[in-house]
Design an enzyme around this catalytic site. Structure first.
Site, PDB file in Angstrom:
ATOM      1  N   SER A 198       0.807  -1.222   0.000  1.00  0.00           N
ATOM      2  CA  SER A 198       0.000   0.000   0.000  1.00  0.00           C
ATOM      3  C   SER A 198       0.841   1.273   0.000  1.00  0.00           C
ATOM      4  O   SER A 198       0.372   2.322  -0.463  1.00  0.00           O
ATOM      5  CB  SER A 198      -0.924   0.009   1.222  1.00  0.00           C
ATOM      6  N   GLY A 242      -1.870  -4.266   0.946  1.00  0.00           N
ATOM      7  CA  GLY A 242      -1.996  -5.448   1.775  1.00  0.00           C
ATOM      8  C   GLY A 242      -1.071  -6.587   1.399  1.00  0.00           C
ATOM      9  O   GLY A 242      -1.047  -7.621   2.084  1.00  0.00           O
ATOM     10  N   ASN A 274       3.880  -5.472   5.707  1.00  0.00           N
ATOM     11  CA  ASN A 274       2.705  -6.249   6.112  1.00  0.00           C
ATOM     12  C   ASN A 274       3.092  -7.569   6.772  1.00  0.00           C
ATOM     13  O   ASN A 274       2.332  -8.107   7.585  1.00  0.00           O
ATOM     14  CB  ASN A 274       1.792  -6.495   4.907  1.00  0.00           C
ATOM     15  N   ASP A 329      -5.211   6.537  10.077  1.00  0.00           N
ATOM     16  CA  ASP A 329      -4.899   5.184  10.553  1.00  0.00           C
ATOM     17  C   ASP A 329      -3.502   5.083  11.156  1.00  0.00           C
ATOM     18  O   ASP A 329      -3.136   4.060  11.726  1.00  0.00           O
ATOM     19  CB  ASP A 329      -5.058   4.161   9.426  1.00  0.00           C
TER      20      ASP A 329
END
Length: 214
Positions: free
Chosen positions: A37, A74, A103, A187
């Site tokens: 991402s 992701g 990730n 986030d």
């Protein structure tokens, strides 16, 4: 006269051959970015991520480079490893940028697996004739001092073993800044569009010398 004509024809043929070779070389100047991402513009306006900014910068570069962004939000190193062979066949890149691993850490995956996947990707890209760049990541200290240290270090280990270029930390000057919070989306994981020019500079410092390889 006949000799002069033959010589002229030979010169023209040589020029045509040279032009064809140059055109073929230009077609082969492709940078394939395989990332997650952070490279796929998650939560950003289209065209504002560091890969898009890189493409715009290289558009004025002589000779020009084509940038293929094969990043998926992701994605893990396992995902990248499984996708890479087909991407190499499809795009035939001269350079491959691997920006994966973040990730893996978020999911608590074994470091040995992450390292093995990055190693396999670097080896596959090199076997396809591409120069390789690894883009390193780091994780916060709350993951544990040993894990954070070993995770950050594995990128350098793979780069050294495979003679790949290394960007030590994609988010240098962002995640470790005194005002880090303002550079991230709500986030607190994904950088804002304002952070991506700095991310590009972190890559560009290494890329300028790396583009001559491959």
């Amino acid at each position: 006269m006949i000799g002069l004509r033959a010589a002229g024809a030979g010169a023209i043929a040589a020029l045509a051959s040279s032009g064809t070779a140059l055109a073929a070389a230009a077609q082969q100047r492709k940078i394939l970015v395989v990332g997650d991402s952070l490279s796929a513009e998650y939560g950003l306006p289209r065209g504002s991520g560091w890969v898009a900014l890189l493409e715009a910068r290289l558009a004025a570069h002589k000779p020009a480079y084509t940038v293929i962004n094969a990043s998926i939000s992701g994605d893990t190193t396992s995902g990248g490893r499984s996708r890479l062979p087909a991407l190499l066949v499809q795009h035939k890149p001269s350079h491959v940028v691997i920006e994966l691993g973040g990730n893996d850490a978020l999911r608590g995956l074994p470091l040995a697996m992450t390292e093995a996947n990055l190693l396999a990707m670097a080896q596959a890209a090199r076997a396809a004739g591409a120069a390789v760049m690894l883009v390193g990541m780091q994780v916060p200290p709350n993951y544990g001092q040993a894990y954070s240290r070993d995770f950050a270090g594995l990128f350098g280990k793979v780069a050294q073993r495979e003679r790949a270029a290394l960007v030590p930390f994609l988010l240098a000057g962002i995640a470790d800044a005194s005002d880090a919070q303002k550079w991230f989306q709500p986030d607190r994981i994904h950088p804002t569009a304002q952070a991506h020019p700095r991310m590009l500079e972190n890559v560009w410092q290494v890329m300028t010398g790396w583009l001559g390889r491959g």
